[in-house]
Design a protein around this motif. Structure first.
Motif, PDB file in Angstrom:
ATOM      1  N   ARG A  91       0.837  -1.194   0.000  1.00 34.29           N
ATOM      2  CA  ARG A  91       0.000   0.000   0.000  1.00 34.29           C
ATOM      3  C   ARG A  91       0.876   1.250   0.000  1.00 34.29           C
ATOM      4  O   ARG A  91       1.813   1.368   0.798  1.00 34.29           O
ATOM      5  CB  ARG A  91      -0.909   0.024   1.223  1.00 34.29           C
ATOM      6  CG  ARG A  91      -1.955  -1.075   1.243  1.00 34.29           C
ATOM      7  CD  ARG A  91      -2.957  -0.822   2.353  1.00 34.29           C
ATOM      8  NE  ARG A  91      -3.982  -1.840   2.443  1.00 34.29           N
ATOM      9  CZ  ARG A  91      -5.083  -1.863   1.705  1.00 34.29           C
ATOM     10  NH1 ARG A  91      -5.300  -0.894   0.813  1.00 34.29           N
ATOM     11  NH2 ARG A  91      -5.976  -2.814   1.843  1.00 34.29           N
ATOM     12  N   HIS A 100       1.594   6.647  -3.561  1.00 38.79           N
ATOM     13  CA  HIS A 100       2.331   6.956  -4.790  1.00 38.79           C
ATOM     14  C   HIS A 100       2.588   5.638  -5.520  1.00 38.79           C
ATOM     15  O   HIS A 100       3.349   4.791  -5.056  1.00 38.79           O
ATOM     16  CB  HIS A 100       3.648   7.645  -4.441  1.00 38.79           C
ATOM     17  CG  HIS A 100       4.344   8.254  -5.617  1.00 38.79           C
ATOM     18  ND1 HIS A 100       5.058   7.500  -6.532  1.00 38.79           N
ATOM     19  CD2 HIS A 100       4.443   9.551  -6.039  1.00 38.79           C
ATOM     20  CE1 HIS A 100       5.568   8.298  -7.450  1.00 38.79           C
ATOM     21  NE2 HIS A 100       5.202   9.547  -7.175  1.00 38.79           N
ATOM     22  N   GLU A 101       1.937   5.472  -6.681  1.00 35.86           N
ATOM     23  CA  GLU A 101       2.037   4.196  -7.390  1.00 35.86           C
ATOM     24  C   GLU A 101       3.455   3.895  -7.843  1.00 35.86           C
ATOM     25  O   GLU A 101       3.918   2.752  -7.776  1.00 35.86           O
ATOM     26  CB  GLU A 101       1.094   4.194  -8.597  1.00 35.86           C
ATOM     27  CG  GLU A 101       1.075   2.859  -9.331  1.00 35.86           C
ATOM     28  CD  GLU A 101       0.144   2.855 -10.520  1.00 35.86           C
ATOM     29  OE1 GLU A 101       0.586   2.494 -11.628  1.00 35.86           O
ATOM     30  OE2 GLU A 101      -1.043   3.222 -10.336  1.00 35.86           O
ATOM     31  N   ARG A 136       5.569   0.536  -7.062  1.00 37.32           N
ATOM     32  CA  ARG A 136       6.176  -0.291  -8.113  1.00 37.32           C
ATOM     33  C   ARG A 136       7.672  -0.469  -7.863  1.00 37.32           C
ATOM     34  O   ARG A 136       8.226  -1.557  -8.061  1.00 37.32           O
ATOM     35  CB  ARG A 136       5.951   0.359  -9.484  1.00 37.32           C
ATOM     36  CG  ARG A 136       4.531   0.216 -10.031  1.00 37.32           C
ATOM     37  CD  ARG A 136       4.385   0.966 -11.343  1.00 37.32           C
ATOM     38  NE  ARG A 136       3.082   0.862 -11.929  1.00 37.32           N
ATOM     39  CZ  ARG A 136       2.794   0.196 -13.056  1.00 37.32           C
ATOM     40  NH1 ARG A 136       3.757  -0.441 -13.692  1.00 37.32           N
ATOM     41  NH2 ARG A 136       1.562   0.164 -13.533  1.00 37.32           N
ATOM     42  N   GLU A 148      -1.503  -5.172 -15.193  1.00 39.67           N
ATOM     43  CA  GLU A 148      -2.593  -4.234 -14.934  1.00 39.67           C
ATOM     44  C   GLU A 148      -3.939  -4.800 -15.352  1.00 39.67           C
ATOM     45  O   GLU A 148      -4.970  -4.394 -14.825  1.00 39.67           O
ATOM     46  CB  GLU A 148      -2.337  -2.909 -15.664  1.00 39.67           C
ATOM     47  CG  GLU A 148      -1.086  -2.179 -15.167  1.00 39.67           C
ATOM     48  CD  GLU A 148      -0.964  -0.787 -15.751  1.00 39.67           C
ATOM     49  OE1 GLU A 148      -1.829  -0.419 -16.584  1.00 39.67           O
ATOM     50  OE2 GLU A 148      -0.039  -0.061 -15.376  1.00 39.67           O
ATOM     51  N   VAL A 168      -1.185  -4.605 -10.428  1.00 38.04           N
ATOM     52  CA  VAL A 168      -1.324  -3.174 -10.124  1.00 38.04           C
ATOM     53  C   VAL A 168      -2.802  -2.823 -10.189  1.00 38.04           C
ATOM     54  O   VAL A 168      -3.437  -2.911 -11.243  1.00 38.04           O
ATOM     55  CB  VAL A 168      -0.522  -2.319 -11.127  1.00 38.04           C
ATOM     56  CG1 VAL A 168      -0.651  -0.843 -10.787  1.00 38.04           C
ATOM     57  CG2 VAL A 168       0.948  -2.746 -11.135  1.00 38.04           C
ATOM     58  N   ARG A 192      -5.907  -0.012  -8.894  1.00 37.58           N
ATOM     59  CA  ARG A 192      -6.303   1.289  -8.335  1.00 37.58           C
ATOM     60  C   ARG A 192      -7.736   1.134  -7.809  1.00 37.58           C
ATOM     61  O   ARG A 192      -8.688   1.122  -8.582  1.00 37.58           O
ATOM     62  CB  ARG A 192      -6.208   2.374  -9.389  1.00 37.58           C
ATOM     63  CG  ARG A 192      -4.812   2.469 -10.021  1.00 37.58           C
ATOM     64  CD  ARG A 192      -4.797   3.348 -11.260  1.00 37.58           C
ATOM     65  NE  ARG A 192      -3.489   3.339 -11.908  1.00 37.58           N
ATOM     66  CZ  ARG A 192      -3.125   2.451 -12.818  1.00 37.58           C
ATOM     67  NH1 ARG A 192      -3.973   1.490 -13.173  1.00 37.58           N
ATOM     68  NH2 ARG A 192      -1.933   2.499 -13.371  1.00 37.58           N
ATOM     69  N   VAL A 215       0.015  -4.324  -5.866  1.00 37.05           N
ATOM     70  CA  VAL A 215       0.292  -2.910  -5.617  1.00 37.05           C
ATOM     71  C   VAL A 215      -1.032  -2.162  -5.605  1.00 37.05           C
ATOM     72  O   VAL A 215      -1.817  -2.256  -6.554  1.00 37.05           O
ATOM     73  CB  VAL A 215       1.230  -2.340  -6.697  1.00 37.05           C
ATOM     74  CG1 VAL A 215       1.236  -0.825  -6.650  1.00 37.05           C
ATOM     75  CG2 VAL A 215       2.644  -2.874  -6.509  1.00 37.05           C
ATOM     76  N   ALA A 216      -1.284  -1.437  -4.537  1.00 39.68           N
ATOM     77  CA  ALA A 216      -2.543  -0.705  -4.411  1.00 39.68           C
ATOM     78  C   ALA A 216      -2.315   0.568  -3.612  1.00 39.68           C
ATOM     79  O   ALA A 216      -1.262   0.757  -2.997  1.00 39.68           O
ATOM     80  CB  ALA A 216      -3.612  -1.569  -3.742  1.00 39.68           C
ATOM     81  N   GLY A 217      -3.340   1.429  -3.617  1.00 35.14           N
ATOM     82  CA  GLY A 217      -3.315   2.640  -2.812  1.00 35.14           C
ATOM     83  C   GLY A 217      -3.769   2.352  -1.391  1.00 35.14           C
ATOM     84  O   GLY A 217      -3.817   1.201  -0.952  1.00 35.14           O
TER      85      GLY A 217
END
Length: 410
Positions: free
Chosen positions: A231, A234-235, A239, A257, A279, A281, A303-305
């Motif tokens: 988390r 900033h993506e 990454r 994605e 990835v 969002r 990968v996430a916010g």
């Protein structure tokens, strides 16, 4: 001396007046076409029949029996076949599936293979191996195997082999190997929509974060198939951390994605030495359901916010929010990105930004200073960079009014 030995290709599909030429032929191709010629042993003087007999004679000369040829491919692969042998072991392919894979590779690599197979399958005429053709070979190679067994096997389930489009009965349906998997088996990378190996921006990470990445990697390999949810606001930062984590684990990152557009994901990961990094969002209360990854036993990274969650399909999903570096480390990051010492220390002390945000703001601030003809960025350059760099949130709905207010005015 070449790494891959050069072998003589049986030269039946060329004019008898031309000498057979020397080419590099993968053992997987030799095994597939050799079994085809040895088992079916066509009679006649057609070019296809003579070529098939030549391939069959080559197999008998090198290995003796078809089953011994498949065993040699598994146990003693040539350098160009190492990935195929390893993949066969990881996916636990039986001899029927390995033979089908060899034939599918042969028609894509060996120019004359498709013509020979089409000749054997007349009047169907397909140049890729049909299930009916493979079933004829299985009577010798693996008598207890069957076409339904191949259809229900790991090769089809993982997308390593696919059924070609079209109707008709099962014996007339053909098998194919997707082109990106064929390239991966030959040590090449193919570009597909929805997935990439490119890390667009390599972000500097502080030592404390690298140490934490090492600990996370050690924890991930303690059990098979663990899922780590990274988390970050900033993506690019997330990454970069994911790429560093993959490197510690001895793998390359494959950023996915849109998994729906990537066929044969598990074989692609295994052939390329990749680790999947999904990835996503997500908004509040949104859930990401991990794609089905049959036979995949290595870690998975998402990968996430700050919002959303992951459903791991029975895999243990762990969440890690990338920490903000200390003030001292933040100052060092600002300085490494081009801000002078006193400004860098002040920014590191007063603003709790992560490595990704620092990298973005510092680059824009340094660029603004260069446009203005100054060698060093100022605090106001950082402020203006912060205003211009925020393109989401309310800025996407209304245009902010940029007014500079000096301290005296406050």
């Amino acid at each position: 001396m070449p790494l891959i030995p050069r072998r003589r290709r049986p030269g039946a599909l060329q004019s008898d007046t031309l000498p057979p030429h020397e080419v590099v032929v993968a053992k997987a191709v030799e095994v597939g076409l050799g079994i085809l010629g040895a088992v079916l042993a066509p009679v006649g003087e057609e070019l296809e029949a003579r070529s098939l007999r030549a391939w069959g004679s080559l197999l008998a000369e090198r290995w003796g029996k078809p089953t011994d040829a498949l065993l040699a491919l598994r146990r003693e692969p040539d350098p160009e076949d190492r990935r195929v042998a390893d993949l066969s072991e990881r996916l636990r392919l039986d001899d029927a599936e390995l033979l089908a894979l060899c034939l599918c590779m042969a028609v894509e690599i060996e120019p004359e293979a498709g013509r020979m197979i089409a000749w054997l399958q007349a009047p169907v005429g397909a140049s890729r191996p049909s299930l009916g053709l493979i079933s004829r070979l299985l009577r010798v190679v693996q008598p207890d195997a069957s076409v339904p067994g191949i259809l229900a096997g790991t090769a089809i389930a993982t997308g390593l082999l696919v059924l070609t489009e079209g109707g008709g009965p099962s014996p007339e349906r053909c098998l194919a190997m997707p082109s990106h998997l064929l390239l991966a088996a030959r040590g090449k990378h193919a570009w597909l929509p929805g997935a990439t190996t490119v890390l667009e921006e390599k972000i500097l990470l502080p030592d404390s974060l690298k140490a934490e990445i090492q600990r996370q990697a050690e924890a991930l390999v303690m059990a098979d198939g663990r899922v780590l949810l990274l988390r970050s606001g900033h993506e690019g930062e997330a990454r970069g951390v994911a790429a560093e984590l993959c490197e510690v684990l001895g793998r390359k990152p494959l950023f996915v994605e849109n998994a729906a557009t990537v066929g044969g994901l598990v074989p692609w990961l295994l052939l390329g030495g990749y680790l999947p990094v999904f990835v996503k969002r997500m908004g509040p209360s949104e859930r990401f359901i991990l794609p089905n990854l049959p036979a995949w036993e290595e870690p998975v990274i998402v990968v996430a916010g700050p919002d959303g969650g992951v459903e791991g399909r029975g895999r243990a999903a762990l969440s890690w929010k990338i920490p903000v570096p200390s003030a001292e480390e933040r100052g060092a990051l600002w300085q490494a990105q081009g801000c002078e010492g006193e400004l860098a220390r002040a920014l590191g002390r007063d603003h709790r930004h992560g490595p990704g945000r620092i990298a973005s703001l510092a680059k824009m601030a340094v660029h603004r200073a260069a446009v203005a003809g100054r060698s060093q960025a100022t605090a106001m350059d950082v402020v203006e960079a912060s205003r211009q760099g925020d393109s989401g949130g309310l800025d996407a709905l209304a245009q902010p009014v940029a007014v500079r207010v000096e301290e005296e005015g406050l």
